[in-house]
Design an enzyme around this catalytic site. Sequence first.
Site, PDB file in Angstrom:
ATOM      1  N   LEU A 145       0.827  -1.215   0.000  1.00 42.21           N
ATOM      2  CA  LEU A 145       0.000   0.000   0.000  1.00 42.21           C
ATOM      3  C   LEU A 145       0.854   1.254   0.000  1.00 42.21           C
ATOM      4  CD1 LEU A 145      -3.164   0.842   2.003  1.00 42.21           C
ATOM      5  CD2 LEU A 145      -1.121   2.243   2.426  1.00 42.21           C
ATOM      6  N   LEU A 146       0.472   2.201  -0.848  1.00 45.20           N
ATOM      7  CA  LEU A 146       1.090   3.536  -0.870  1.00 45.20           C
ATOM      8  C   LEU A 146       0.057   4.515  -0.328  1.00 45.20           C
ATOM      9  CD1 LEU A 146       2.668   5.258  -4.019  1.00 45.20           C
ATOM     10  CD2 LEU A 146       0.568   6.176  -3.033  1.00 45.20           C
ATOM     11  N   ASN A 147       0.502   5.469   0.514  1.00 44.56           N
ATOM     12  CA  ASN A 147      -0.363   6.635   0.742  1.00 44.56           C
ATOM     13  C   ASN A 147       0.424   7.930   0.579  1.00 44.56           C
ATOM     14  OD1 ASN A 147       0.153   5.344   3.483  1.00 44.56           O
ATOM     15  ND2 ASN A 147      -0.862   7.135   4.271  1.00 44.56           N
ATOM     16  N   ASP A 148       0.458   8.804   1.540  1.00 48.90           N
ATOM     17  CA  ASP A 148       0.946  10.178   1.307  1.00 48.90           C
ATOM     18  C   ASP A 148       2.322  10.289   0.636  1.00 48.90           C
ATOM     19  OD1 ASP A 148      -1.067  10.166   3.162  1.00 48.90           O
ATOM     20  OD2 ASP A 148       0.084  11.128   4.738  1.00 48.90           O
ATOM     21  N   TYR A 172       5.618   7.898  10.140  1.00 50.94           N
ATOM     22  CA  TYR A 172       4.516   8.600   9.489  1.00 50.94           C
ATOM     23  C   TYR A 172       5.017   9.801   8.678  1.00 50.94           C
ATOM     24  CZ  TYR A 172       0.529   5.972  11.377  1.00 50.94           C
ATOM     25  OH  TYR A 172      -0.420   5.026  11.632  1.00 50.94           O
ATOM     26  N   SER A 173       4.059  10.501   8.082  1.00 48.04           N
ATOM     27  CA  SER A 173       4.397  11.514   7.070  1.00 48.04           C
ATOM     28  C   SER A 173       5.273  12.642   7.588  1.00 48.04           C
ATOM     29  CB  SER A 173       3.114  12.102   6.492  1.00 48.04           C
ATOM     30  OG  SER A 173       2.559  11.162   5.622  1.00 48.04           O
ATOM     31  N   ARG A 191       0.877  15.400  14.025  1.00 49.78           N
ATOM     32  CA  ARG A 191       1.768  14.736  13.061  1.00 49.78           C
ATOM     33  C   ARG A 191       1.967  15.527  11.758  1.00 49.78           C
ATOM     34  NH1 ARG A 191      -2.692  11.354  13.775  1.00 49.78           N
ATOM     35  NH2 ARG A 191      -4.297  11.599  12.180  1.00 49.78           N
ATOM     36  N   ASP A 192       2.886  15.001  10.957  1.00 52.95           N
ATOM     37  CA  ASP A 192       3.154  15.442   9.579  1.00 52.95           C
ATOM     38  C   ASP A 192       3.887  16.787   9.503  1.00 52.95           C
ATOM     39  OD1 ASP A 192       1.548  13.195   9.214  1.00 52.95           O
ATOM     40  OD2 ASP A 192      -0.254  14.349   8.780  1.00 52.95           O
ATOM     41  N   GLU A 204      -4.703  17.083   8.743  1.00 49.86           N
ATOM     42  CA  GLU A 204      -3.512  16.301   8.426  1.00 49.86           C
ATOM     43  C   GLU A 204      -2.673  17.009   7.363  1.00 49.86           C
ATOM     44  OE1 GLU A 204      -4.455  11.762   9.493  1.00 49.86           O
ATOM     45  OE2 GLU A 204      -5.259  12.309   7.561  1.00 49.86           O
TER      46      GLU A 204
HETATM   47  C1  FRU Z   1      -2.641  11.016   5.967  1.00 50.67           C
HETATM   48  C2  FRU Z   1      -2.024  10.290   7.157  1.00 50.67           C
HETATM   49  C3  FRU Z   1      -1.049  11.169   7.909  1.00 50.67           C
HETATM   50  C4  FRU Z   1      -0.144  10.179   8.578  1.00 50.67           C
HETATM   51  C5  FRU Z   1      -0.037   9.103   7.518  1.00 50.67           C
HETATM   52  C6  FRU Z   1       0.083   7.700   8.025  1.00 50.67           C
HETATM   53  O1  FRU Z   1      -3.101  10.129   5.000  1.00 50.67           O
HETATM   54  O2  FRU Z   1      -3.025   9.795   8.010  1.00 50.67           O
HETATM   55  O3  FRU Z   1      -1.655  12.077   8.807  1.00 50.67           O
HETATM   56  O4  FRU Z   1       1.091  10.709   8.909  1.00 50.67           O
HETATM   57  O5  FRU Z   1      -1.209   9.198   6.728  1.00 50.67           O
HETATM   58  O6  FRU Z   1       0.328   6.812   6.986  1.00 50.67           O
END
Ligand code: FRU
Length: 485
Positions: free
Chosen positions: A41-44, A103-104, A162-163, A220
């Site tokens: 899985l890919l996200n941010d 995390y991000s 976060r982030d 976020e």
């Molecule tokens: C946004 C988020 C961020 C977090 C990351 C975790 O999609 O929820 O806030 O750092 O993804 O994968």
Amino acid sequence: MLHKDDQLLKEQANEQIREHGSLVQRDPYRLHYHVMPPVGLLNDPNGLVYFNQLYHLFFQWNPFQTDHGSKFWAHMTSKDLIHWEWQPIALAPSDPFDKNGCYSGSAIVHENKLYLFYTGNVRDQAGNRESNQCLAISEDGITFEKKGPLFTVPEGYTPHFRDPKVWKENDMWYLVIGAQTEHLQGRALLYKSQNITEWQLVGEISDKEKPLTDFGYMWECPDLLLFDNQDVLLFSPQGIEPQAYQYHNIYQTGYLSGVLDRQTANFNHQEFIELDNGFDFYAPQTTVDGQGRRIMFGWMGLPETDEAFHPTKDYRWIHAMTIPRELTLKQGILYQQPVKELTQLRKELLLNQQQKLVDEVVTLHEIHHDALEFIFQVHAFKGKSLEVSFSEHTKLVFNKEMQTLTLHRNSIKSYQSEARTTDLQELTELRVYLDASSIEVFVNQGEKVFSARLFDAIPYHELTLQVNGTLDYHLQAWSLKNVMK
Ligand code: FRU
């Protein structure tokens, strides 16, 4: 501060690529020119930065499952934003301060080194969350050494903190970060530092005259963009209710433009504007590149909605990035345009026609491709509506009477038609990027954008133009190269 399991975790992640990478490659919905995970899985997008003549793009990655879990930072580099090379995994959740996910976060260049700022996500046995804002440094831009946490949650806020996104101005470092107040409201906080390691809280970024206090329960991935003397706070709020044509996805992404006082965090700003009008767009990140351009990648997906139904999960991968986009600000509005390098993807000119149509349906039969770019220029249009369809289920409808533009697609979950609409007075141009399972639509030179995943029958061959009125147009279409090997 290398934890003993770090190499092992990275090795286990690489093993997933070796074992399942060829299955991912065989998916007909695999993308041809969008960044996607090698497996999992890919996200941010994370750590987007231009360093030593290379674009570095990292992303949130779960190599082991097509679900969210303890995230790694995957790492890719590119000379031109089009051709990408995999680099060794940058961060693995191997230390006590990030054991449930790196995390991000973001990257900056300082004294010819690459600095990564990220959130170390930690859960205790009861599931309680802890958030550490961490640093990792690299001399060569490839191997990173974790330096551990810099600061943690300030008083008055929950561990939904976060982030971090860092930038430099006049010898001072600044950082914006997503937060949640103890009253469960979303916020972005501003920090500053003279030496990169000691950070001082300036305050909540807020318009003291008309504070946006009740706007979701968490913000976020904030990012602060500077355009001449204007600031733009880009962020992804959660917990906003749908309103007319706006806010129909589970979570939103948008921005406030105005002027931020760096001493007090007071931010005199305009109304929140949603950045994307489609179905799949979240947690974007920007950087300024060597040419001074503000470049953005977004996650072409969203957490929770539809994830269980993506057909790509059968091939052990899920989600992708958007194409890189260049951002400009005009009268407080962000315009998004595909970066100019994307024209290198063009393979064959399939269509180039200038015509006038009156109450007609034209099917452009000769199209038979998985990946296309499509530029539709409206020189003049009088009438009720205009419809451009790309497949049986995917179409764009400009309703001149209602002054709206709508994207229809087949729902990933139910295989029923669903739509997203935005206000649009005039339609002058549609620039469309279609990939094997995605569409990105840039309207009127980037005034509005729609991003969406599509699980249509491919190749696309149903390009149809339906005109209810009189239309004078120029249409060009190209097949596009497959550069994601
Ligand atoms: C946004 C988020 C961020 C977090 C990351 C975790 O999609 O929820 O806030 O750092 O993804 O994968």
